[in-house]
Structures are given as structure tokens and as C-alpha cells.
Motif scaffolding. Structure first.
Motif, PDB file in Angstrom:
ATOM      1  N   GLN A  30       0.882  -1.175   0.000  1.00 59.54           N
ATOM      2  CA  GLN A  30       0.000   0.000   0.000  1.00 59.54           C
ATOM      3  C   GLN A  30       0.915   1.218   0.000  1.00 59.54           C
ATOM      4  O   GLN A  30       1.619   1.479   0.967  1.00 59.54           O
ATOM      5  CB  GLN A  30      -0.900   0.018   1.226  1.00 59.54           C
ATOM      6  N   VAL A  32       1.698   5.267  -0.262  1.00 63.49           N
ATOM      7  CA  VAL A  32       1.112   6.572   0.046  1.00 63.49           C
ATOM      8  C   VAL A  32       2.003   7.658  -0.535  1.00 63.49           C
ATOM      9  O   VAL A  32       3.213   7.680  -0.274  1.00 63.49           O
ATOM     10  CB  VAL A  32       0.977   6.776   1.573  1.00 63.49           C
ATOM     11  N   GLU A  66      -5.457   2.218  -7.768  1.00 57.75           N
ATOM     12  CA  GLU A  66      -6.105   1.871  -6.490  1.00 57.75           C
ATOM     13  C   GLU A  66      -5.122   1.385  -5.430  1.00 57.75           C
ATOM     14  O   GLU A  66      -5.456   1.313  -4.254  1.00 57.75           O
ATOM     15  CB  GLU A  66      -7.170   0.799  -6.729  1.00 57.75           C
ATOM     16  N   LYS A  67      -3.888   1.074  -5.825  1.00 60.64           N
ATOM     17  CA  LYS A  67      -2.869   0.652  -4.853  1.00 60.64           C
ATOM     18  C   LYS A  67      -2.167   1.849  -4.213  1.00 60.64           C
ATOM     19  O   LYS A  67      -1.282   1.683  -3.365  1.00 60.64           O
ATOM     20  CB  LYS A  67      -1.817  -0.223  -5.555  1.00 60.64           C
ATOM     21  N   PHE A  69      -2.555   5.628  -2.286  1.00 55.34           N
ATOM     22  CA  PHE A  69      -3.337   6.636  -1.575  1.00 55.34           C
ATOM     23  C   PHE A  69      -2.579   7.950  -1.713  1.00 55.34           C
ATOM     24  O   PHE A  69      -1.462   8.084  -1.222  1.00 55.34           O
ATOM     25  CB  PHE A  69      -3.490   6.241  -0.112  1.00 55.34           C
ATOM     26  N   VAL A  71      -2.275  12.104  -1.297  1.00 53.31           N
ATOM     27  CA  VAL A  71      -2.719  13.323  -0.617  1.00 53.31           C
ATOM     28  C   VAL A  71      -1.986  14.509  -1.220  1.00 53.31           C
ATOM     29  O   VAL A  71      -0.756  14.483  -1.357  1.00 53.31           O
ATOM     30  CB  VAL A  71      -2.417  13.267   0.903  1.00 53.31           C
ATOM     31  N   ASN A  89      -9.765  10.933  -7.367  1.00 48.35           N
ATOM     32  CA  ASN A  89      -9.259   9.902  -6.457  1.00 48.35           C
ATOM     33  C   ASN A  89      -8.208  10.406  -5.479  1.00 48.35           C
ATOM     34  O   ASN A  89      -7.424   9.620  -4.946  1.00 48.35           O
ATOM     35  CB  ASN A  89      -8.672   8.741  -7.275  1.00 48.35           C
ATOM     36  N   THR A  91      -7.010  12.695  -2.018  1.00 46.10           N
ATOM     37  CA  THR A  91      -7.382  13.343  -0.766  1.00 46.10           C
ATOM     38  C   THR A  91      -6.737  14.723  -0.742  1.00 46.10           C
ATOM     39  O   THR A  91      -5.532  14.860  -0.961  1.00 46.10           O
ATOM     40  CB  THR A  91      -6.893  12.516   0.441  1.00 46.10           C
ATOM     41  N   TYR A 102     -11.639  13.526   1.744  1.00 47.28           N
ATOM     42  CA  TYR A 102     -11.266  12.265   1.119  1.00 47.28           C
ATOM     43  C   TYR A 102     -12.055  12.071  -0.181  1.00 47.28           C
ATOM     44  O   TYR A 102     -13.091  12.721  -0.382  1.00 47.28           O
ATOM     45  CB  TYR A 102     -11.555  11.111   2.086  1.00 47.28           C
ATOM     46  N   GLN A 203      -7.278   7.297   7.838  1.00 44.67           N
ATOM     47  CA  GLN A 203      -7.463   6.478   6.640  1.00 44.67           C
ATOM     48  C   GLN A 203      -7.087   5.012   6.882  1.00 44.67           C
ATOM     49  O   GLN A 203      -7.725   4.097   6.382  1.00 44.67           O
ATOM     50  CB  GLN A 203      -6.614   7.037   5.491  1.00 44.67           C
ATOM     51  N   PHE A 204      -6.047   4.814   7.680  1.00 41.49           N
ATOM     52  CA  PHE A 204      -5.554   3.458   7.931  1.00 41.49           C
ATOM     53  C   PHE A 204      -5.800   3.116   9.416  1.00 41.49           C
ATOM     54  O   PHE A 204      -6.909   2.897   9.803  1.00 41.49           O
ATOM     55  CB  PHE A 204      -4.089   3.357   7.498  1.00 41.49           C
ATOM     56  N   TRP A 208      -0.116   2.697  11.140  1.00 42.67           N
ATOM     57  CA  TRP A 208       0.156   3.055   9.744  1.00 42.67           C
ATOM     58  C   TRP A 208       1.644   3.034   9.396  1.00 42.67           C
ATOM     59  O   TRP A 208       2.032   2.632   8.293  1.00 42.67           O
ATOM     60  CB  TRP A 208      -0.432   4.438   9.419  1.00 42.67           C
TER      61      TRP A 208
END
Length: 276
Positions: A30, A32, A66-67, A69, A71, A89, A91, A102, A203-204, A208
């Protein structure tokens, strides 16, 4: 304990690939991306400016993944940066994370004390009234303020800087001197580091830091707070042309245009996966 020091300067595209080598597994991780906007993804100007073409192309690809996240931080109001980018998509974190929205539409906002907001607004007003001239301008970051004087002639520079310093300190703000700018920060326990932590926890979860592969990119002193929080956790990058820069970041990027090389290097992990 983390210390600010001179970081390796990335120069060529292959330097960015090497900086991320082995960091991301596109199958399982995942990822970020925490990205500042003004001065990082796009040139810092009084009004919001557009991203370089290569940056925009890769941002759109990464935002759709989608993998990942993603910001986007800004010192400006949330609605301003969101309406400027319009990526579904992503944040958005306005006012350095005081306002967050979000992709789901879920929002939260932290209210600053009324007394502090009044002091901030008075300082911004006085700076604009007394020291904005000859190319100098004020960047209102809502919780902090920056006085930019890069375009001012040497003849006027010393006088304007001295007056701006006096105003910042007279209003009780912490004065931070940077190349071509003065930063006034309120003496409160809130900064981009706190904003980043709060966004990731919401979010997590509280763990995290153990479960994410984080890349942070920012260009000014407010970003150092977040970079310090992420020390030893993710890969961090500071955008600055200053040859003597001392930073908590793992690497230094010289220009906004070269941030595109980093985004391209992240995207390359997913392009390789498609070809495999």
C-alpha cells in the motif's frame, strides 16, 4: 534523533530510480504519496499555477491507481486546491491539513482558536499594507504566513526585510528566515507533521507507520515538520535550489520540473508490472 543535514542532490532520471530501488513492491504494498502543491508539483506564485506537463501526466496515472493513496497538501483553502486540480481519487488537505476531504466526500476540519485567527489576520493585513511593494508579496497560509521578497531590488530589500521581521515578531509569531522569504508561525502545536499523522491514522490505523510505503515531497520549512515525522519510515524529498540546504529529508530535488522524474520513477514500478 533526526537531524537536519545536507542531503544527496538528485540530478538525473536514473538518480530517482536508484533512490526508490527496492522500496516499492507493486503487487503487495500500500503506497502513500504525500505531495505538497505550491513550489513542489507546480511553481510557487501568488495565484495557483499549472503543473509541468510530465508531472501532470504521471499524477493522473498515479491518482487513478487503487494501490496508491495520494494526498495533495496546500497552504491554501481546501476548496481552492480541489477546484484547481479536480482529480476524483485524491485526498485534499487545505490549510496544511486543518481541512481535509477524502475521495469518498468525507471531510473533517480542525478549528483554530478565535484569538489566534484574529492575530493571524491582523498580521497578514499589516504585512500587505506596509511591506508589499516592488515585487514582494504575502502568502497567507491560514495558520502561518510567508513574506516573499525574491523579486525586490537590493536597494529596498534590507529595509523591507527589517520591517517585515518586526511585524511578525510584534504579533507574537515565531520568525523563521529562509532564502528569499520570512515565515511567521503561530506558537501552537499544529503543523504539517501533525496533519500528515492525523490523515494517515484516520485512513488506515494507529499502526500506519508499519504497514505503508510512504513517499513525501515538499519544498519549504512547513514541510520539514512532516519530513521529520516520517524520518526512518518513508522516502522523503525536499525541493530547493539552495546549495547549502540542511533538511530532514533523505534527498534534495533542485526544481519543480525535476519532481516529474520522481513521479515517473514511482509510476515505472506499475508499468513494469503491466508488462510482466
Amino acid at each position: 534523533m533526526a537531524e537536519q543535514k545536507k542531503a544527496p542532490l538528485l540530478k538525473k532520471e536514473e538518480d530517482y530510480v536508484k533512490a526508490l530501488e527496492g522500496f516499492i513492491n507493486p503487487e503487495t504494498d500500500q503506497v502513500v504519496l504525500l505531495l505538497d502543491y505550491d513550489g513542489t508539483l507546480a511553481p510557487l506564485t501568488e495565484e495557483l499555477s499549472v503543473m509541468p506537463k510530465d508531472t501532470e501526466i504521471n499524477i493522473k496515472k498515479l491518482a487513478a491507481n487503487e494501490k496508491i493513496f495520494m494526498v495533495v497538501f496546500s497552504g491554501r483553502e481546501l476548496s481552492e486546491i480541489k477546484n484547481h486540480l479536480k482529480f476524483p481519487n485524491v485526498t485534499y488537505a487545505g490549510n496544511h491539513g486543518l481541512e481535509v476531504e477524502y475521495p469518498s466526500g468525507k471531510k473533517f476540519k480542525i478549528e483554530m482558536p478565535e484569538e489566534l485567527l484574529e492575530k493571524h489576520n491582523k498580521l497578514v493585513s499589516e504585512l500587505k499594507e506596509k511591506v508589499v511593494c516592488s515585487g514582494a508579496w504575502v502568502e497567507d497560509k491560514k495558520i502561518s504566513v510567508t513574506y516573499h521578497y525574491k523579486g525586490v531590488t537590493d536597494k529596498l530589500k534590507a529595509k523591507l526585510i527589517a520591517e517585515a521581521k518586526g511585524l511578525i515578531q510584534a504579533h507574537g509569531f515565531q520568525l523563521i528566515e529562509t532564502p528569499y522569504a520570512l515565515e511567521g508561525k503561530p506558537r501552537v502545536n499544529w503543523d504539517k507533521g501533525e496533519g500528515a499523522k492525523m490523515i494517515l491514522e484516520k485512513q488506515f490505523d494507529a499502526d500506519w507507520a508499519k504497514n505503508l510505503k510512504i513517499v513525501y515531497v515538499g519544498d519549504d520549512t512547513t514541510d520539514e515538520d512532516a519530513i521529520k515525522v516520517l524520518h526512518g519510515i518513508g522516502k522523503t524529498f525536499r525541493v530547493s535550489e539552495l546549495p547549502t540546504l540542511k533538511t530532514y529529508a533523505n534527498y534534495q530535488i533542485k526544481t519543480v520540473e525535476e519532481v516529474g522524474y520522481l513521479l515517473k520513477a514511482v509510476q515505472a514500478y506499475y508499468e513494469k508490472k503491466k508488462k510482466a
